[in-house]
Write a protein that holds these residues in place. Structure first.
Motif, mmCIF file in Angstrom:
data_model
loop_
_atom_site.group_PDB
_atom_site.id
_atom_site.type_symbol
_atom_site.label_atom_id
_atom_site.label_comp_id
_atom_site.label_asym_id
_atom_site.label_seq_id
_atom_site.Cartn_x
_atom_site.Cartn_y
_atom_site.Cartn_z
ATOM 1 N N MET A 189 0.847 -1.097 -0.101
ATOM 2 C CA MET A 189 -0.016 -0.082 0.063
ATOM 3 C C MET A 189 0.822 1.413 -0.049
ATOM 4 S SD MET A 189 -2.568 1.847 2.698
ATOM 5 C CE MET A 189 -3.664 0.614 3.343
ATOM 6 N N ALA A 190 0.694 2.286 -0.792
ATOM 7 C CA ALA A 190 1.476 3.463 -0.925
ATOM 8 C C ALA A 190 1.061 4.474 0.125
ATOM 9 C CB ALA A 190 1.318 3.977 -2.316
ATOM 10 N N LYS A 191 2.023 5.078 0.578
ATOM 11 C CA LYS A 191 2.008 6.119 1.688
ATOM 12 C C LYS A 191 2.405 7.347 1.129
ATOM 13 C CE LYS A 191 1.777 4.985 5.942
ATOM 14 N NZ LYS A 191 2.131 4.704 7.407
ATOM 15 N N GLU A 192 1.849 8.360 1.714
ATOM 16 C CA GLU A 192 2.766 9.694 1.093
ATOM 17 C C GLU A 192 2.839 10.682 2.415
ATOM 18 O OE1 GLU A 192 1.838 13.263 -1.750
ATOM 19 O OE2 GLU A 192 0.198 13.232 -0.406
ATOM 20 N N PHE A 193 4.087 11.105 2.540
ATOM 21 C CA PHE A 193 4.681 11.747 3.507
ATOM 22 C C PHE A 193 4.907 13.251 3.107
ATOM 23 C CE2 PHE A 193 5.302 7.564 4.606
ATOM 24 C CZ PHE A 193 5.448 7.487 5.907
ATOM 25 N N ILE A 194 4.823 14.383 3.809
ATOM 26 C CA ILE A 194 5.268 15.653 3.421
ATOM 27 C C ILE A 194 6.490 16.065 4.320
ATOM 28 C CG2 ILE A 194 4.731 18.104 3.554
ATOM 29 C CD1 ILE A 194 1.810 17.247 3.251
ATOM 30 N N CYS A 195 7.551 16.229 4.011
ATOM 31 C CA CYS A 195 8.797 16.240 4.495
ATOM 32 C C CYS A 195 8.721 17.597 5.301
ATOM 33 C CB CYS A 195 10.104 16.315 3.493
ATOM 34 S SG CYS A 195 11.624 16.256 4.229
ATOM 35 N N ILE A 196 9.106 17.309 6.617
ATOM 36 C CA ILE A 196 9.198 18.444 7.599
ATOM 37 C C ILE A 196 10.679 19.170 7.720
ATOM 38 C CG2 ILE A 196 7.112 17.900 8.660
ATOM 39 C CD1 ILE A 196 8.657 16.845 10.944
ATOM 40 N N VAL A 197 11.895 18.422 6.917
ATOM 41 C CA VAL A 197 13.172 18.979 7.530
ATOM 42 C C VAL A 197 13.493 20.320 6.995
ATOM 43 C CG1 VAL A 197 15.545 18.220 6.879
ATOM 44 C CG2 VAL A 197 13.859 16.364 7.230
ATOM 45 N N CYS A 198 12.962 20.824 6.023
ATOM 46 C CA CYS A 198 13.132 22.152 5.498
ATOM 47 C C CYS A 198 11.853 22.812 5.043
ATOM 48 C CB CYS A 198 14.174 22.122 4.432
ATOM 49 S SG CYS A 198 13.449 21.732 2.734
ATOM 50 N N PRO A 199 11.737 23.966 4.567
ATOM 51 C CA PRO A 199 10.651 24.602 4.322
ATOM 52 C C PRO A 199 10.005 24.228 2.965
ATOM 53 C CG PRO A 199 11.898 26.444 4.988
ATOM 54 C CD PRO A 199 12.739 24.972 4.868
ATOM 55 N N LYS A 200 10.693 23.555 2.315
ATOM 56 C CA LYS A 200 10.186 23.042 0.954
ATOM 57 C C LYS A 200 9.162 22.205 0.859
ATOM 58 C CE LYS A 200 12.010 21.481 -3.510
ATOM 59 N NZ LYS A 200 13.216 21.076 -4.215
ATOM 60 N N GLY A 201 8.961 21.231 2.061
ATOM 61 C CA GLY A 201 8.024 20.465 2.174
ATOM 62 C C GLY A 201 7.634 19.432 0.937
ATOM 63 N N CYS A 202 8.575 18.753 0.497
ATOM 64 C CA CYS A 202 8.617 17.572 -0.676
ATOM 65 C C CYS A 202 7.366 16.867 -0.294
ATOM 66 C CB CYS A 202 9.878 16.955 -0.914
ATOM 67 S SG CYS A 202 11.099 18.072 -1.628
ATOM 68 N N HIS A 203 6.809 16.359 -1.240
ATOM 69 C CA HIS A 203 5.671 15.316 -1.238
ATOM 70 C C HIS A 203 6.285 13.798 -1.302
ATOM 71 C CE1 HIS A 203 1.952 17.549 -0.501
ATOM 72 N NE2 HIS A 203 2.690 18.704 -0.777
ATOM 73 N N ILE A 204 6.643 13.169 -0.526
ATOM 74 C CA ILE A 204 7.546 11.824 -0.556
ATOM 75 C C ILE A 204 6.476 10.655 -0.684
ATOM 76 C CG2 ILE A 204 9.335 10.437 0.197
ATOM 77 C CD1 ILE A 204 10.578 13.137 1.622
ATOM 78 N N ASN A 205 6.401 9.919 -1.708
ATOM 79 C CA ASN A 205 5.614 8.721 -1.666
ATOM 80 C C ASN A 205 6.447 7.668 -1.509
ATOM 81 O OD1 ASN A 205 3.141 9.864 -2.672
ATOM 82 N ND2 ASN A 205 4.512 10.778 -4.101
ATOM 83 N N VAL A 206 5.789 6.456 -0.778
ATOM 84 C CA VAL A 206 6.738 5.482 -0.516
ATOM 85 C C VAL A 206 5.521 4.335 -0.954
ATOM 86 C CG1 VAL A 206 7.340 3.831 1.416
ATOM 87 C CG2 VAL A 206 7.791 6.218 1.545
ATOM 88 N N ASP A 207 6.252 3.286 -1.890
ATOM 89 C CA ASP A 207 5.445 2.207 -2.400
ATOM 90 C C ASP A 207 6.235 1.038 -2.310
ATOM 91 O OD1 ASP A 207 3.408 0.552 -3.338
ATOM 92 O OD2 ASP A 207 3.337 1.343 -5.428
ATOM 93 N N GLY A 208 6.093 0.193 -1.135
ATOM 94 C CA GLY A 208 7.018 -0.962 -0.781
ATOM 95 C C GLY A 208 8.482 -0.265 -0.800
ATOM 96 N N ASP A 209 9.536 -0.687 -1.534
ATOM 97 C CA ASP A 209 10.801 -0.405 -1.370
ATOM 98 C C ASP A 209 11.200 1.000 -2.274
ATOM 99 O OD1 ASP A 209 11.341 -2.516 0.263
ATOM 100 O OD2 ASP A 209 12.233 -3.804 -1.208
ATOM 101 N N ASN A 210 10.024 1.164 -3.123
ATOM 102 C CA ASN A 210 10.105 2.618 -3.997
ATOM 103 C C ASN A 210 9.938 3.804 -3.260
ATOM 104 O OD1 ASN A 210 10.780 3.824 -6.462
ATOM 105 N ND2 ASN A 210 8.508 3.476 -7.094
ATOM 106 N N ILE A 211 10.953 4.539 -3.148
ATOM 107 C CA ILE A 211 10.503 5.813 -2.550
ATOM 108 C C ILE A 211 10.772 7.097 -3.597
ATOM 109 C CG2 ILE A 211 11.266 7.534 -0.775
ATOM 110 C CD1 ILE A 211 12.212 5.192 0.788
#
Length: 115
Positions: free
Chosen positions: A1-23
């Motif tokens: 099942m794919a999950k989406e995260f919004i990165c909080i490391v910097c102000p850019k806020g990348c939308h990171i998708n994780v689907d199994g081992d694929n990031i």
């Protein structure tokens, strides 16, 4: 099942998708490291305020000395709310040592003089 995260490391806020081992969706190594950590042990730095007794101001800004497990943040905030610091306070003073036995201290981020 794919999950989406919004990165909080910097102000850019990348939308990171994780689907199994694929990031995908991260734009720097910090974002990749963030999402890998978030998947197994989400952690947060805590900032709050603590009541001060005998000081020239009534509350002291505080922060965690390191990241805390995300599921413990509310418990730590409740403990901070029940705790009173005593002036004088210097930046970096440990106001709660080893909070909830998590290996993290709650430290002052402002000098407060005694009245």
């Amino acid at each position: 099942m794919a999950k989406e995260f919004i990165c909080i490391v910097c102000p850019k806020g990348c939308h990171i998708n994780v689907d199994g081992d694929n990031i995908t969706g991260y734009s720097c190594p910090r974002g990749l490291n963030y999402v890998k950590q978030e998947m197994v042990d989400p952690r947060r730095t805590l900032t709050s305020t603590m009541i001060v007794e005998g000081g020239n101001i009534r509350v002291c800004p505080v922060k965690s000395s390191d990241t805390l497990p995300k599921d413990k943040v509310i418990d730590v905030v409740k403990l901070i709310d029940k705790t009173t610091a005593h002036a004088p306070i210097k930046v970096g003073d440990v106001l709660i040592k080893n909070v909830l036995s998590l290996g993290v201290d709650i430290i002052a981020t402002k000098d407060i003089d005694r009245i």
